[in-house]
Write a protein that holds these residues in place. Structure first.
Motif, mmCIF file in Angstrom:
data_model
loop_
_atom_site.group_PDB
_atom_site.id
_atom_site.type_symbol
_atom_site.label_atom_id
_atom_site.label_comp_id
_atom_site.label_asym_id
_atom_site.label_seq_id
_atom_site.Cartn_x
_atom_site.Cartn_y
_atom_site.Cartn_z
ATOM 1 N N HIS A 105 29.557 69.451 33.637
ATOM 2 C CA HIS A 105 28.399 69.604 34.519
ATOM 3 C C HIS A 105 27.689 68.272 34.768
ATOM 4 O O HIS A 105 27.410 67.899 35.915
ATOM 5 N N TRP A 106 27.373 67.524 33.705
ATOM 6 C CA TRP A 106 26.614 66.279 33.881
ATOM 7 C C TRP A 106 27.454 65.179 34.520
ATOM 8 O O TRP A 106 26.905 64.254 35.125
ATOM 9 N N CYS A 107 28.782 65.302 34.414
ATOM 10 C CA CYS A 107 29.643 64.379 35.171
ATOM 11 C C CYS A 107 29.455 64.616 36.665
ATOM 12 O O CYS A 107 29.386 63.671 37.463
ATOM 13 N N HIS A 108 29.378 65.885 37.049
ATOM 14 C CA HIS A 108 29.151 66.220 38.461
ATOM 15 C C HIS A 108 27.788 65.702 38.927
ATOM 16 O O HIS A 108 27.650 65.185 40.039
ATOM 17 N N VAL A 109 26.782 65.857 38.070
ATOM 18 C CA VAL A 109 25.435 65.416 38.435
ATOM 19 C C VAL A 109 25.420 63.916 38.686
ATOM 20 O O VAL A 109 24.872 63.440 39.694
ATOM 21 N N MET A 110 26.033 63.154 37.778
ATOM 22 C CA MET A 110 26.008 61.695 37.939
ATOM 23 C C MET A 110 26.825 61.254 39.144
ATOM 24 O O MET A 110 26.478 60.292 39.833
ATOM 25 N N GLU A 111 27.901 61.994 39.428
ATOM 26 C CA GLU A 111 28.669 61.661 40.627
ATOM 27 C C GLU A 111 27.819 61.852 41.875
ATOM 28 O O GLU A 111 27.754 60.982 42.750
ATOM 29 N N GLN A 112 27.166 62.997 41.964
ATOM 30 C CA GLN A 112 26.378 63.279 43.160
ATOM 31 C C GLN A 112 25.213 62.295 43.310
ATOM 32 O O GLN A 112 24.941 61.809 44.405
ATOM 33 N N GLU A 113 24.550 62.010 42.201
ATOM 34 C CA GLU A 113 23.361 61.168 42.267
ATOM 35 C C GLU A 113 23.676 59.687 42.427
ATOM 36 O O GLU A 113 22.965 58.975 43.153
ATOM 37 N N SER A 114 24.722 59.213 41.761
ATOM 38 C CA SER A 114 24.973 57.771 41.710
ATOM 39 C C SER A 114 26.268 57.347 42.383
ATOM 40 O O SER A 114 26.283 56.405 43.185
ATOM 41 N N PHE A 115 27.374 58.037 42.096
ATOM 42 C CA PHE A 115 28.661 57.573 42.604
ATOM 43 C C PHE A 115 28.872 57.932 44.068
ATOM 44 O O PHE A 115 29.773 57.385 44.714
ATOM 45 N N GLN A 116 28.052 58.859 44.607
ATOM 46 C CA GLN A 116 28.099 59.127 46.041
ATOM 47 C C GLN A 116 27.010 58.372 46.797
ATOM 48 O O GLN A 116 26.884 58.508 48.009
ATOM 49 N N ASN A 117 26.254 57.562 46.078
ATOM 50 C CA ASN A 117 25.169 56.777 46.666
ATOM 51 C C ASN A 117 25.738 55.471 47.220
ATOM 52 O O ASN A 117 26.319 54.670 46.479
ATOM 53 N N GLU A 118 25.572 55.248 48.501
ATOM 54 C CA GLU A 118 26.174 54.076 49.150
ATOM 55 C C GLU A 118 25.659 52.762 48.563
ATOM 56 O O GLU A 118 26.423 51.824 48.345
ATOM 57 N N GLU A 119 24.351 52.690 48.302
ATOM 58 C CA GLU A 119 23.790 51.438 47.795
ATOM 59 C C GLU A 119 24.284 51.146 46.376
ATOM 60 O O GLU A 119 24.656 50.008 46.062
#
Length: 743
Positions: A105-119
């Motif tokens: 679950h928290w892997c998904h959260v970090m992906e959405q919040e940070s690894f999908q963030n363009e900047e």
């Protein structure tokens, strides 16, 4: 605690205060290619259901569902390998290593919040070489860097985030980071910029400190015996382990220590063994009570899927049937293997654009009322099926999930089904007969199961691991034998055949770590060789499968794999087995796991396997090796055996020696079946089953010469209890055999 250069990132008050460094904003050229069909199998994570083509990175070429989940991040991810290592050295860049798994679950959260963030992706791409690892596919990499994270912080977990020098040495690590700074935790963007600044200003110091950390880790993870040290006393080890488990036991909810609790079968296995060896004592009774209460509370709670499993009568047998039904239906590949897992996150409805934790399994009170509106007839109060169901399973109008355990408000107003009352109490509350209540609850489950079938299913990780398949084979084989369910044994045979055909090389004698569901029901193999855990769990499974199926070919393969395990992993100097083969320059440490967790420590299982293998072959060197493993872990076993309960069980088996239960007879004969069922249904640890079927050219007769001297008595199937190849007087009835088996 190892002193790490993370201190370089700290300011007064112990809080990370990171300032923005000047970064080039050069564009990152991203490639756009067509989605592979395999990507449709890896739709985990928390993203939307959009089918619009997206830019991709090199993870699109991987087979791991977890890596494929990240194939469309704006991060230029590399898989673990030489290409990434060379780039880091060539460009003198730090490595950012991110480790997780597809149903985290928290892997998904970090992906959405940070690894999908363009900047954030731009910062990572311009300044780091980014590597993504599936911890289930590469447990060797995960264990090395998790040892660092645990040694330099207050704990560990996934996602694991570690920063490495170009020569792969760690110097800063953590787990989940939010994207921006908060009140209690520094943000991922800030961490990246501060680490980058320190690398530019203090590179020499960071490199020196990373070497010191590596040296400290080498010392910390060194496990071995000193000279010809003897194995520890099993009586002392067992007694202390029981005491430590008893002190941490939760009297109300079962389990051990405080929440969050993870299922730990090793603790329960130890308690059952302790009870079997101390049946007539208060401590033995206490051990049995702790194990059974823990199992019941797990079955009553939210970890048990109450809706999908609709079955029978005996409580524990019913729960086993539920679990095996789920695995057979939802986690089984057509080729015979078992998949890894289903995700915790899913889309609440087909119209939803964001996944939520637990969405597939939780319910609002409104949904229960809507699906179970039928009135209950024959009682004075006007009540519906929903009223009864909600009381029994603790459903509340405003939800039953503690807000403190729901940081993203995904479960607000939702209910996890948890049995709150006994059947008798619920029946009394509504004036129902017990059988009437059982029928009512079964109908309610059936209706909710159909309703849930309209929800989008969670992501399925179709990776198949040798180790986990081994564990599942053991589960099916033991259940088939104990419950007398041939279909369970047959399922175990199918899975073992799958391993032999898809995850084993007859040419090298080696296991593979993983394979994957391919297109058109094919199986795609990986190039990753098996680790110690793969060998020990598969060998254990083959021994269990022999006892259930009585086919000696599984014994032959188990013995073959045991020889290969000795060749690849044995430490002739410090004793015990390393977790990995020698010769991989990318692994900084060659470790030996030193504690049981959700899975047993491989060396714990190895002790039992060696003793079983010796009992089937008369190969005494394996008994010696078992004692050397116990000696290597002696200090830990004597001080804190609670971290190695499975090895504590094995210590008892070593000192007491395994009993060989030999049954002479035709396996198809009713008299033989009666003795076999007695063996299966009588719980005693530290034993092996041998069927002497008269095949003098077979595997067992070739290795165990004493079998030729054992015969049927009066033409009936006959059992003998043997120890060190000396046997008891023959018995022909199940009652006599049970008396022999019980201490």
């Amino acid at each position: 605690m190892i002193s790490a250069p993370v201190a370089l990132l700290r300011r007064a008050g112990g809080r990370l205060l990171l300032r923005r460094a000047g970064l080039s904003r050069t564009s990152w050229a991203r490639r756009s290619i067509q989605l592979r069909a395999a990507l449709a199998m890896a739709t985990g994570g928390k993203g939307s259901q959009s089918s619009i083509a997206r830019p991709t990175n090199r993870l699109i070429h991987e087979k791991s569902p977890y890596l494929l989940q990240h194939a469309h991040n704006p991060v230029d991810w590399y898989p673990w390998g030489q290409e990434a290592f060379d780039k880091a050295k060539r460009e003198d860049k730090l490595i950012f290593l991110s480790v997780g798994y597809s149903t985290c679950h928290w892997c998904h959260v970090m992906e959405q919040e940070s690894f999908q963030n363009e900047e954030i992706g731009q910062i990572l791409n311009d300044n780091f070489v980014c590597i993504k690892v599936d911890r289930e596919e590469r447990p060797d990499v995960d264990k090395v860097y998790m040892a660092f994270v645990q040694a330099t912080s207050s704990g560990g977990g996934w996602p694991m985030s570690v920063w490495l020098t170009p020569d792969l040495k760690p110097f800063v690590g953590g787990t989940y980071f939010p994207p921006e700074d908060g009140i209690y935790q520094v943000g991922f963007r800030t961490v990246l910029l501060r680490i980058l600044e320190q690398w530019k200003r203090n590179k020499t110091s960071l490199m020196e400190n990373s070497q010191k950390i590596l040296s400290a880790l080498l010392a910390r993870t060194d496990v071995g015996a000193r000279g010809e040290e003897a194995p520890p006393s099993s009586k002392e080890v067992m007694s202390r382990c029981f005491q430590q488990l008893s002190e941490s036991y939760d009297e109300e909810y079962g389990g051990f220590s405080e929440s969050p609790k993870f299922p730990t079968p090793v603790n329960l296995n130890f308690l059952f063994s302790y009870w079997a060896l101390h049946r007539s004592t208060n401590e033995g009774a206490r051990a049995l009570q702790m194990a059974l209460h823990t199992l019941k509370m797990m079955a009553y709670g939210g970890v048990h899927d109450h809706i999908a499993q609709i079955s029978g009568d005996e409580f524990f047998a019913d729960i086993v049937a539920d679990i095996l039904l789920y695995v057979s239906r939802d986690l089984s590949d057509g080729s015979g293997g078992f998949y890894s897992a289903e995700d915790a996150d899913s889309y609440p409805t087909v119209q939803s654009t964001e996944k939520q934790e637990g969405a597939f399994c939780v319910w609002t009170a409104e949904e229960i009322h809507w699906n179970l509106p039928d009135p209950i007839e024959g009682i004075p109060e006007k009540k519906t099926m929903a009223d009864v169901f909600m009381l029994h399973y603790g459903v509340k109008e405003d939800g039953n999930v503690n807000p403190m355990k729901d940081p993203h408000n995904e479960l607000k107003g939702k209910n996890v089904l948890i049995v709150q009352y006994s059947l008798e109490l619920t029946a009394a509350r509504f004036g129902l007969q017990l059988e009437q209540l059982k029928t009512l609850l079964a109908k309610g489950k059936e209706k909710l199961y159909k309703a849930r079938g309209l929800r989008p299913r969670p992501h399925l990780d179709t990776k198949m691991l040798a180790s986990w398949n081994g564990l599942m084979i053991s589960g099916f084989a033991q259940s088939g034998a104990i419950l007398g369910k041939q279909e369970y044994t047959d399922r175990a045979v199918r899975a073992a055949s799958f391993l032999q055909h898809h995850m084993f090389s007859a040419a090298t004698g080696k296991l593979l770590r993983s394979c994957y569901r391919g297109q058109g029901n094919t199986v795609e193999k990986s190039s990753i060789h098996g680790f110690l855990e793969d060998y020990v769990f598969v060998i254990q499974a083959l021994f269990d499968l022999y006892e259930a199926s009585l086919n000696p070919s599984w014994l032959e393969w188990a013995v073959q794999l045991q020889h290969k395990q000795d060749e690849l992993f044995w430490d002739p100097k410090g004793f015990a087995y390393f977790s990995t083969e020698a010769g991989d320059p990318s692994l900084l440490l060659r470790m030996k796991d030193d504690q049981d967790g959700a899975e047993p420590c491989p060396n714990s299982i190895a002790v039992a396997n060696l003793l079983r293998a010796a009992s089937y072959t008369s190969h005494k060197e394996w008994v010696k090796k078992a004692g050397q493993i116990l000696a290597a872990f002696s200090e830990r076993l004597l001080k804190i055996p609670v971290v190695l309960p499975e090895m504590a069980r094995s210590a008892a088996a070593f000192h007491r020696t395994l009993k060989q239960v030999v049954i002479c007879g035709d396996p198809a004969g009713e008299d033989t079946k009666e003795l076999l069922q007695c063996y299966y249904s009588t719980y005693t640890p530290n034993r092996v089953l041998i069927l002497a079927d008269g095949d003098t050219k077979g595997f067992l007769y070739r290795h165990l010469g004493f079998l030729s001297s054992l015969e049927k008595k009066d033409g009936k199937a006959t059992a003998y209890l043997c120890e060190n190849f000396a046997c008891s007087l023959p018995v022909t009835s199940s009652q006599e055999l049970r008396r022999l088996l019980l201490p």
